[in-house]
Write a protein that holds these residues in place. Structure first.
Motif, PDB file in Angstrom:
ATOM      1  N   LEU A 133       0.834  -1.194   0.000  1.00 31.56           N
ATOM      2  CA  LEU A 133       0.000   0.000   0.000  1.00 31.56           C
ATOM      3  C   LEU A 133       0.876   1.255   0.000  1.00 31.56           C
ATOM      4  O   LEU A 133       1.982   1.237   0.546  1.00 31.56           O
ATOM      5  CB  LEU A 133      -0.904   0.018   1.241  1.00 31.56           C
ATOM      6  N   PRO A 134       0.393   2.353  -0.595  1.00 29.35           N
ATOM      7  CA  PRO A 134       1.211   3.574  -0.660  1.00 29.35           C
ATOM      8  C   PRO A 134       1.714   4.063   0.690  1.00 29.35           C
ATOM      9  O   PRO A 134       2.830   4.586   0.785  1.00 29.35           O
ATOM     10  CB  PRO A 134       0.250   4.589  -1.290  1.00 29.35           C
ATOM     11  N   LEU A 135       0.922   3.885   1.768  1.00 31.95           N
ATOM     12  CA  LEU A 135       1.352   4.404   3.067  1.00 31.95           C
ATOM     13  C   LEU A 135       2.617   3.729   3.586  1.00 31.95           C
ATOM     14  O   LEU A 135       3.280   4.240   4.493  1.00 31.95           O
ATOM     15  CB  LEU A 135       0.219   4.316   4.091  1.00 31.95           C
ATOM     16  N   PHE A 136       2.995   2.557   3.023  1.00 30.20           N
ATOM     17  CA  PHE A 136       4.227   1.882   3.436  1.00 30.20           C
ATOM     18  C   PHE A 136       5.460   2.734   3.125  1.00 30.20           C
ATOM     19  O   PHE A 136       6.537   2.495   3.660  1.00 30.20           O
ATOM     20  CB  PHE A 136       4.352   0.521   2.751  1.00 30.20           C
ATOM     21  N   GLN A 137       5.282   3.716   2.238  1.00 31.98           N
ATOM     22  CA  GLN A 137       6.400   4.602   1.905  1.00 31.98           C
ATOM     23  C   GLN A 137       6.900   5.346   3.148  1.00 31.98           C
ATOM     24  O   GLN A 137       8.072   5.735   3.226  1.00 31.98           O
ATOM     25  CB  GLN A 137       5.945   5.603   0.835  1.00 31.98           C
ATOM     26  N   ARG A 380      -1.486   8.476   8.445  1.00 29.37           N
ATOM     27  CA  ARG A 380      -0.702   9.251   7.486  1.00 29.37           C
ATOM     28  C   ARG A 380      -1.042   8.882   6.043  1.00 29.37           C
ATOM     29  O   ARG A 380      -0.627   9.581   5.113  1.00 29.37           O
ATOM     30  CB  ARG A 380       0.793   9.048   7.755  1.00 29.37           C
ATOM     31  N   GLY A 381      -1.800   7.811   5.855  1.00 28.56           N
ATOM     32  CA  GLY A 381      -2.233   7.438   4.515  1.00 28.56           C
ATOM     33  C   GLY A 381      -3.578   8.028   4.129  1.00 28.56           C
ATOM     34  O   GLY A 381      -4.033   7.838   3.002  1.00 28.56           O
ATOM     35  N   LEU A 382      -4.214   8.742   5.071  1.00 30.38           N
ATOM     36  CA  LEU A 382      -5.516   9.341   4.800  1.00 30.38           C
ATOM     37  C   LEU A 382      -5.355  10.686   4.109  1.00 30.38           C
ATOM     38  O   LEU A 382      -4.423  11.439   4.396  1.00 30.38           O
ATOM     39  CB  LEU A 382      -6.283   9.532   6.110  1.00 30.38           C
ATOM     40  N   MET A 383      -6.281  11.006   3.210  1.00 31.60           N
ATOM     41  CA  MET A 383      -6.244  12.280   2.505  1.00 31.60           C
ATOM     42  C   MET A 383      -7.572  13.009   2.711  1.00 31.60           C
ATOM     43  O   MET A 383      -8.637  12.419   2.535  1.00 31.60           O
ATOM     44  CB  MET A 383      -5.997  12.056   1.011  1.00 31.60           C
ATOM     45  N   MET A 430      -5.623  -7.233   8.795  1.00 31.74           N
ATOM     46  CA  MET A 430      -4.471  -7.708   9.574  1.00 31.74           C
ATOM     47  C   MET A 430      -3.354  -8.235   8.691  1.00 31.74           C
ATOM     48  O   MET A 430      -2.176  -8.169   9.065  1.00 31.74           O
ATOM     49  CB  MET A 430      -4.907  -8.778  10.571  1.00 31.74           C
ATOM     50  N   GLU A 431      -3.684  -8.723   7.516  1.00 30.86           N
ATOM     51  CA  GLU A 431      -2.630  -9.157   6.596  1.00 30.86           C
ATOM     52  C   GLU A 431      -1.734  -7.970   6.234  1.00 30.86           C
ATOM     53  O   GLU A 431      -0.510  -8.086   6.198  1.00 30.86           O
ATOM     54  CB  GLU A 431      -3.243  -9.768   5.344  1.00 30.86           C
ATOM     55  N   ARG A 432      -2.370  -6.808   5.967  1.00 27.06           N
ATOM     56  CA  ARG A 432      -1.589  -5.601   5.656  1.00 27.06           C
ATOM     57  C   ARG A 432      -0.829  -5.103   6.886  1.00 27.06           C
ATOM     58  O   ARG A 432       0.302  -4.614   6.769  1.00 27.06           O
ATOM     59  CB  ARG A 432      -2.532  -4.490   5.162  1.00 27.06           C
ATOM     60  N   VAL A 433      -1.440  -5.231   8.062  1.00 25.99           N
ATOM     61  CA  VAL A 433      -0.770  -4.791   9.290  1.00 25.99           C
ATOM     62  C   VAL A 433       0.500  -5.603   9.516  1.00 25.99           C
ATOM     63  O   VAL A 433       1.566  -5.057   9.836  1.00 25.99           O
ATOM     64  CB  VAL A 433      -1.719  -4.909  10.506  1.00 25.99           C
ATOM     65  N   TYR A 434       0.402  -6.926   9.330  1.00 26.75           N
ATOM     66  CA  TYR A 434       1.596  -7.767   9.496  1.00 26.75           C
ATOM     67  C   TYR A 434       2.644  -7.454   8.430  1.00 26.75           C
ATOM     68  O   TYR A 434       3.846  -7.500   8.705  1.00 26.75           O
ATOM     69  CB  TYR A 434       1.207  -9.248   9.441  1.00 26.75           C
ATOM     70  N   GLU A 435       2.210  -7.134   7.238  1.00 25.27           N
ATOM     71  CA  GLU A 435       3.165  -6.753   6.193  1.00 25.27           C
ATOM     72  C   GLU A 435       3.896  -5.465   6.577  1.00 25.27           C
ATOM     73  O   GLU A 435       5.111  -5.341   6.365  1.00 25.27           O
ATOM     74  CB  GLU A 435       2.447  -6.587   4.853  1.00 25.27           C
ATOM     75  N   TYR A 436       3.148  -4.524   7.142  1.00 23.26           N
ATOM     76  CA  TYR A 436       3.782  -3.269   7.578  1.00 23.26           C
ATOM     77  C   TYR A 436       4.809  -3.547   8.676  1.00 23.26           C
ATOM     78  O   TYR A 436       5.940  -3.044   8.635  1.00 23.26           O
ATOM     79  CB  TYR A 436       2.725  -2.286   8.070  1.00 23.26           C
ATOM     80  N   MET A 437       4.423  -4.358   9.655  1.00 20.82           N
ATOM     81  CA  MET A 437       5.341  -4.719  10.741  1.00 20.82           C
ATOM     82  C   MET A 437       6.581  -5.408  10.179  1.00 20.82           C
ATOM     83  O   MET A 437       7.710  -5.124  10.597  1.00 20.82           O
ATOM     84  CB  MET A 437       4.626  -5.634  11.736  1.00 20.82           C
ATOM     85  N   ALA A 495      10.842   1.327  -3.456  1.00 20.84           N
ATOM     86  CA  ALA A 495      12.069   2.047  -3.092  1.00 20.84           C
ATOM     87  C   ALA A 495      11.705   3.384  -2.459  1.00 20.84           C
ATOM     88  O   ALA A 495      10.608   3.918  -2.665  1.00 20.84           O
ATOM     89  CB  ALA A 495      12.919   2.264  -4.340  1.00 20.84           C
ATOM     90  N   PRO A 496      12.603   3.940  -1.650  1.00 20.77           N
ATOM     91  CA  PRO A 496      12.318   5.236  -1.007  1.00 20.77           C
ATOM     92  C   PRO A 496      12.032   6.323  -2.040  1.00 20.77           C
ATOM     93  O   PRO A 496      12.706   6.416  -3.062  1.00 20.77           O
ATOM     94  CB  PRO A 496      13.609   5.534  -0.237  1.00 20.77           C
ATOM     95  N   ASP A 497      11.034   7.134  -1.734  1.00 20.60           N
ATOM     96  CA  ASP A 497      10.676   8.266  -2.597  1.00 20.60           C
ATOM     97  C   ASP A 497      10.265   9.417  -1.683  1.00 20.60           C
ATOM     98  O   ASP A 497       9.081   9.624  -1.403  1.00 20.60           O
ATOM     99  CB  ASP A 497       9.544   7.890  -3.541  1.00 20.60           C
TER     100      ASP A 497
END
Length: 521
Positions: A133-137, A380-383, A430-437, A495-497
């Motif tokens: 997801l974009p917020l992972f940036q 921080r992913g909310l607009m 929760m799948e996305r939460v674990y990916e973020y962690m 990659a970092p942006d």
């Protein structure tokens, strides 16, 4: 004596007499009994010494954090009551052992030695996993201060004075060194979440050493550090941060449940909230803005919000939540799924950030977010105007009234923004939460220039040890949030942006600025 010869006098039976005194018969068992009593007293003293020094995930022998004091936890040394166990272990025969969960859970319980293997074969995968997801940036942005200097052991230890506990993951096993107690069961459920991450991606979590604070407000101010003076800053994980702080946001404990207020693990709670949001269609939902919470948490904005409680003047219904009273009543009036019958729901920060933001947005109502100072990893992913409607904290009641009037005049647009927020939260399962962690810990571990080694004071933690310390209600919530090994690789971290982050911030600020101008014209 006869003939100078000494002749032994024999009894009539011809046998040498024996001394079978009743006193001697009583003395022997009495001596043995005394020895046992003395040994038990010595054992009792030694056990008491061990118990009084052992710090636990439940908060035993831990003082509240000095930077955020709270009433000490009321922990009783009672017999462990596990309703899932039909039989008592052998040490239950010894009262001092049976009445000490510290001794039982910390020293007599052993964690499994076998680490499960991944349930998928990464080498046989023909394609890369989908992008995150974009917020992972924000992971790259949060770790940027250490991207050049890296993290030495001495840098890590500078964060100790701000941490409630230290987590070391080594060879797939988790160790915790406790420094301070956390309010309620935050540390228990946070550490449980880390254990579920190890369970979700077995054999894939790198060795890592991190400091964690479980209280609300960030503490590592960016103004206190610069490459020309003091650098790098101490790395400290917590639940939220601000634009002026360098604390590293991590998913909060409530994703695995919050037993003290009867909130279920995230996936389960979201399903319940979404189902509740569908009971009334948009036209039938109340045309007012709704907030229900605890204003007595040293929150200026919540105190100010109380003055907006007038549905005719400000279009708002503001309700005070008394959690102690609600707990006594069985949480009948605080079920989150029953609070989605309003077109507009208000989010107001508490002492700092509040976990309530994800439940409010999950309703699918138009979320009226009072411009927050603190943000967790997901917000921080909310607009604005896409996932929520921004509310001015300086012009609070009129700003709420403006949003309600606009929404009632533009129901389709208001409903679309509310659905945009709900869709965002649905994607953050929760799948996305674990990916973020996973990605946060992996990227953080790459910055450490030392080998993580658990200190001698750390305790190995596993699911059994957490469940051992948990009370009956906590165990119920923990088990409901247990993860299973993933059948696929985690998403691919882009990659970092940093320019992308800057564009997001600028876009958010412009929308909020334009909104405030519109309200004052």
């Amino acid at each position: 004596m006869k003939g100078g010869v000494n002749v032994k006098k024999r009894n009539l039976t011809g046998r040498t007499p024996t001394f079978s005194s009743p006193v001697l018969i009583c003395l022997v068992p009495l001596a043995l009994f005394s020895l046992i009593i003395v040994s038990l007293i010595i054992l009792h003293i030694k056990v008491e010494g061990i118990v009084s020094r052992t710090k636990t995930v439940a908060g035993h022998n831990l003082d509240p954090t000095p930077w955020h004091p709270f009433p000490p936890l009321n922990l009783k040394q009672s017999i462990i009551d596990d309703d899932d166990d039909e039989s008592r272990p052998w040490w239950g025969l010894f009262p001092q052992v049976a009445t000490s969960p510290i001794l039982h859970c910390s020293y007599l319980l052993t964690c499994p030695t076998i680490i499960p293997s991944p349930s998928f074969n990464s080498s046989s995968s023909s394609s890369s996993p989908p992008s995150c997801l974009p917020l992972f940036q924000w992971i790259h942005q949060d770790l940027y201060p250490w991207s050049l200097s890296r993290i030495s052991f001495s840098t890590l230890m500078q964060a100790r004075k701000h941490a409630a506990f230290r987590v070391v993951i080594s060879s797939g096993r988790l160790y915790v060194d406790f420094y301070y107690a956390c309010v309620q069961s935050r540390s228990m459920f946070t550490i449980w979440g880390l254990l579920q991450l190890l369970r979700r991606y077995p054999g894939m979590i790198p060795d890592v050493d991190l400091m964690f604070d479980c209280m609300d407000k960030p503490i590592i101010r960016s103004d206190d550090f610069s490459p020309s003076t003091t650098w790098p800053p101490p790395p400290l994980f917590r639940y939220c941060t601000t634009k002026d702080h360098l604390d590293i946001p991590f998913p909060d404990w409530s994703f695995w449940g919050w037993p003290e207020v009867n909130i279920a693990p995230w996936d389960e709670e979201f399903r319940s909230i979404k189902l509740g949001s569908q009971e009334l269609n948009w036209k039938k939902k109340s045309r007012t803005a709704y907030w229900k919470g605890n204003p007595d948490v040293q929150s200026p904005i919540r105190t100010k919000l109380l003055s907006c409680n007038n549905s005719k003047t400000w279009g708002a219904q503001i309700m005070r939540q008394d959690w102690a009273k609600e707990a006594r009543a069985g949480f009948k009036q605080s079920k989150l799924a029953n609070q989605c019958n309003y077109r507009y729901k208000i989010y107001a920060e508490g002492y700092a950030w509040s976990v309530s933001i994800k439940y409010i947005i999950a309703c699918g109502s138009l979320s009226l977010i009072i411009h927050p100072q603190y943000k967790d990893f997901l917000s921080r992913g909310l607009m604005p105007r896409k996932n929520y409607w921004p509310i001015s904290p300086t012009n609070l009641c009129p700003s709420i009234k403006f949003a309600v009037d606009w929404g009632n005049e533009h129901p389709l647009e208001a409903e679309a923004i509310g659905k945009g927020g709900q869709d965002f939260m649905q994607n953050l399962n929760m799948e996305r939460v674990y990916e973020y962690m996973y990605h946060l810990i992996v990227e953080y571990s790459k910055l450490q220039d030392f080998k993580p080694t658990p200190p001698s004071s750390a305790q190995e933690m596993c699911e059994d040890s957490i469940l051992c310390f948990a009370d009956q209600k906590q165990r119920h919530f923990l088990k409901r949030s247990s993860a299973s090994p993933s059948s696929s690789l985690p998403c691919t971290l882009p990659a970092p942006d940093h320019h992308l982050i800057e564009r997001w911030i600028q876009e958010e600020e412009k929308i909020i600025g334009d909104q405030e101008k519109l309200e004052t014209t």
